[in-house]
Design a protein around this motif. Structure first.
Motif, PDB file in Angstrom:
ATOM      1  N   GLN A  21       0.794  -1.388  -0.006  1.00 50.06           N
ATOM      2  CA  GLN A  21       0.139  -0.049   0.091  1.00 50.06           C
ATOM      3  C   GLN A  21       0.946   1.292   0.027  1.00 50.06           C
ATOM      4  N   ARG A  22       1.940   1.344   0.726  1.00 51.10           N
ATOM      5  CA  ARG A  22       2.641   2.340   0.767  1.00 51.10           C
ATOM      6  C   ARG A  22       3.602   2.705  -0.489  1.00 51.10           C
ATOM      7  N   ILE A  23       3.976   1.603  -1.364  1.00 59.13           N
ATOM      8  CA  ILE A  23       4.539   1.561  -2.591  1.00 59.13           C
ATOM      9  C   ILE A  23       3.575   1.950  -3.473  1.00 59.13           C
ATOM     10  N   PHE A  24       2.501   1.552  -3.691  1.00 59.24           N
ATOM     11  CA  PHE A  24       1.190   2.225  -4.530  1.00 59.24           C
ATOM     12  C   PHE A  24       1.093   3.705  -4.257  1.00 59.24           C
ATOM     13  N   GLU A  25       0.867   4.175  -2.924  1.00 61.17           N
ATOM     14  CA  GLU A  25       0.673   5.370  -2.888  1.00 61.17           C
ATOM     15  C   GLU A  25       1.854   6.306  -3.145  1.00 61.17           C
ATOM     16  N   LEU A  26       2.945   6.020  -2.947  1.00 65.75           N
ATOM     17  CA  LEU A  26       4.410   6.704  -3.532  1.00 65.75           C
ATOM     18  C   LEU A  26       4.155   6.846  -4.989  1.00 65.75           C
ATOM     19  N   ALA A  27       3.738   5.858  -5.762  1.00 60.40           N
ATOM     20  CA  ALA A  27       3.644   5.611  -7.190  1.00 60.40           C
ATOM     21  C   ALA A  27       2.579   6.584  -7.689  1.00 60.40           C
ATOM     22  N   VAL A  28       1.571   6.549  -7.001  1.00 67.01           N
ATOM     23  CA  VAL A  28       0.462   7.563  -7.382  1.00 67.01           C
ATOM     24  C   VAL A  28       0.717   8.936  -7.032  1.00 67.01           C
ATOM     25  N   ALA A  29       1.219   9.011  -5.970  1.00 70.15           N
ATOM     26  CA  ALA A  29       1.735  10.414  -5.461  1.00 70.15           C
ATOM     27  C   ALA A  29       2.863  11.181  -6.362  1.00 70.15           C
ATOM     28  N   GLN A  30       3.585  10.270  -6.911  1.00 66.46           N
ATOM     29  CA  GLN A  30       4.706  10.741  -7.652  1.00 66.46           C
ATOM     30  C   GLN A  30       4.228  11.277  -8.991  1.00 66.46           C
ATOM     31  N   ARG A  31       3.412  10.436  -9.584  1.00 59.15           N
ATOM     32  CA  ARG A  31       2.485  10.684 -10.946  1.00 59.15           C
ATOM     33  C   ARG A  31       2.010  12.086 -10.628  1.00 59.15           C
ATOM     34  N   ASN A  32       1.073  12.235  -9.525  1.00 58.74           N
ATOM     35  CA  ASN A  32       0.265  13.346  -9.199  1.00 58.74           C
ATOM     36  C   ASN A  32       1.199  14.743  -9.086  1.00 58.74           C
ATOM     37  N   THR A  33       2.244  14.264  -8.540  1.00 60.25           N
ATOM     38  CA  THR A  33       3.253  15.490  -8.187  1.00 60.25           C
ATOM     39  C   THR A  33       3.674  16.131  -9.430  1.00 60.25           C
ATOM     40  N   LYS A  34       4.209  15.297 -10.282  1.00 58.89           N
ATOM     41  CA  LYS A  34       4.784  15.610 -11.457  1.00 58.89           C
ATOM     42  C   LYS A  34       3.495  16.524 -12.348  1.00 58.89           C
ATOM     43  N   ARG A  35       2.669  16.092 -12.528  1.00 55.13           N
ATOM     44  CA  ARG A  35       1.537  16.815 -13.025  1.00 55.13           C
ATOM     45  C   ARG A  35       1.090  17.787 -12.467  1.00 55.13           C
ATOM     46  N   LEU A  36       1.086  18.008 -11.321  1.00 58.24           N
ATOM     47  CA  LEU A  36       0.482  19.284 -10.619  1.00 58.24           C
ATOM     48  C   LEU A  36       1.635  20.354 -10.709  1.00 58.24           C
ATOM     49  N   ILE A  37       2.770  20.027 -10.678  1.00 56.83           N
ATOM     50  CA  ILE A  37       3.974  20.850 -10.846  1.00 56.83           C
ATOM     51  C   ILE A  37       3.873  21.244 -12.460  1.00 56.83           C
ATOM     52  N   LYS A  38       3.713  20.713 -13.231  1.00 58.54           N
ATOM     53  CA  LYS A  38       3.600  21.045 -14.610  1.00 58.54           C
ATOM     54  C   LYS A  38       2.601  21.812 -14.797  1.00 58.54           C
ATOM     55  N   GLU A  39       1.458  21.953 -13.767  1.00 55.89           N
ATOM     56  CA  GLU A  39       0.228  22.715 -14.155  1.00 55.89           C
ATOM     57  C   GLU A  39       0.390  23.962 -13.156  1.00 55.89           C
ATOM     58  N   GLY A  40       1.556  24.243 -12.512  1.00 59.13           N
ATOM     59  CA  GLY A  40       1.622  25.445 -11.934  1.00 59.13           C
ATOM     60  C   GLY A  40       1.643  25.488 -10.634  1.00 59.13           C
ATOM     61  N   GLY A  41       1.880  24.267  -9.793  1.00 56.35           N
ATOM     62  CA  GLY A  41       1.941  24.057  -8.560  1.00 56.35           C
ATOM     63  C   GLY A  41       3.136  24.123  -7.684  1.00 56.35           C
ATOM     64  N   GLU A  42       3.218  24.591  -6.790  1.00 60.28           N
ATOM     65  CA  GLU A  42       4.593  24.699  -5.905  1.00 60.28           C
ATOM     66  C   GLU A  42       4.746  23.669  -4.861  1.00 60.28           C
ATOM     67  N   GLU A  43       5.689  23.034  -4.563  1.00 59.96           N
ATOM     68  CA  GLU A  43       5.839  22.451  -3.395  1.00 59.96           C
ATOM     69  C   GLU A  43       6.291  23.186  -2.270  1.00 59.96           C
ATOM     70  N   PHE A  44       5.637  22.871  -1.140  1.00 60.11           N
ATOM     71  CA  PHE A  44       5.933  23.568   0.152  1.00 60.11           C
ATOM     72  C   PHE A  44       6.509  22.433   1.179  1.00 60.11           C
ATOM     73  N   GLY A  45       7.549  23.003   1.905  1.00 58.03           N
ATOM     74  CA  GLY A  45       8.023  21.618   3.018  1.00 58.03           C
ATOM     75  C   GLY A  45       8.799  20.778   2.385  1.00 58.03           C
ATOM     76  N   ARG A  46       9.275  21.099   1.213  1.00 56.99           N
ATOM     77  CA  ARG A  46      10.413  19.805   0.666  1.00 56.99           C
ATOM     78  C   ARG A  46      11.166  19.440   1.543  1.00 56.99           C
ATOM     79  N   ARG A  47      11.755  20.367   2.433  1.00 58.95           N
ATOM     80  CA  ARG A  47      13.034  19.633   3.166  1.00 58.95           C
ATOM     81  C   ARG A  47      12.468  18.724   4.196  1.00 58.95           C
ATOM     82  N   GLY A  48      11.562  18.740   4.738  1.00 61.47           N
ATOM     83  CA  GLY A  48      10.771  17.816   5.837  1.00 61.47           C
ATOM     84  C   GLY A  48      10.112  16.548   5.077  1.00 61.47           C
ATOM     85  N   TYR A  49      10.105  16.466   3.779  1.00 64.75           N
ATOM     86  CA  TYR A  49       9.420  15.482   3.170  1.00 64.75           C
ATOM     87  C   TYR A  49      10.018  14.001   3.426  1.00 64.75           C
TER      88      TYR A  49
END
Length: 175
Positions: A21-49
């Motif tokens: 389940q953790r591996i699945f969530e990380l894969a979904v999260a990575q896909r969504n993160t890349k798309r959201l960044i391309k759509e103008g999203g900004e990452e907050f709290g990167r150092r704590g991740y």
């Protein structure tokens, strides 16, 4: 410590499920993160991740290293775990393309207020809090439940404060 190969089948299935389940969530999260960044999203709290990744990895390792699972699971603990998984997938499906393990936002992104987000400000964090306590307790490892619940609470205190500030910048609402 009971060697993993000597664990009852139900305990092996449980820990394999949590790992998968953790591996699945990380894969979904990575896909969504890349798309959201391309759509103008900004990452907050990167150092704590990386602290969250380290916490969840250490939690699983500690469970495997220290747990002595009973022959049969305690239904009083297993049933709440199953219910928590329902909340997990309800939250994930409600956010859909917006769900990620990172904090990605833009003032143009909607604030989701439907599904479990009508009931809890942060339903996924409710899931994680309960799961970090329940899984080790199901496997008879109280010390892991206590230590990692405290560490998780410390990280979530920081993350939720940051997430609330970031979400407050979103003016619109979806659902």
């Amino acid at each position: 410590m009971t060697p993993l190969l000597e664990w009852p089948v139900w305990a092996l299935v449980l820990i394999a499920y949590v790992f998968a389940q953790r591996i699945f969530e990380l894969a979904v999260a990575q896909r969504n993160t890349k798309r959201l960044i391309k759509e103008g999203g900004e990452e907050f709290g990167r150092r704590g991740y990386p602290l969250f990744i380290a916490l969840h990895t250490a939690w699983l390792v500690a469970i495997v290293a220290l747990a002595v699972p009973p022959a049969q699971p305690d239904p009083a603990l297993l049933l709440p775990f199953v219910a928590v998984q329902g909340l997990r997938y309800w939250a994930l499906l409600t956010l859909g393309r917006w769900w990620t393990t990172r904090l990605i936002s833009s003032p143009d992104f909607p604030r989701i207020r439907k599904g479990p987000y009508r009931l809890f400000a942060h339903p996924n964090y409710v899931v994680v809090v309960l799961e970090i306590a329940l899984v080790p307790l199901i496997l008879h490892e109280l010390s892991v439940a206590i230590v990692f619940s405290i560490l998780n609470a410390m990280l979530l205190f920081w993350r939720i404060r940051m997430e609330n500030r970031v979400l407050a910048m979103r003016g619109n609402s979806a659902g």
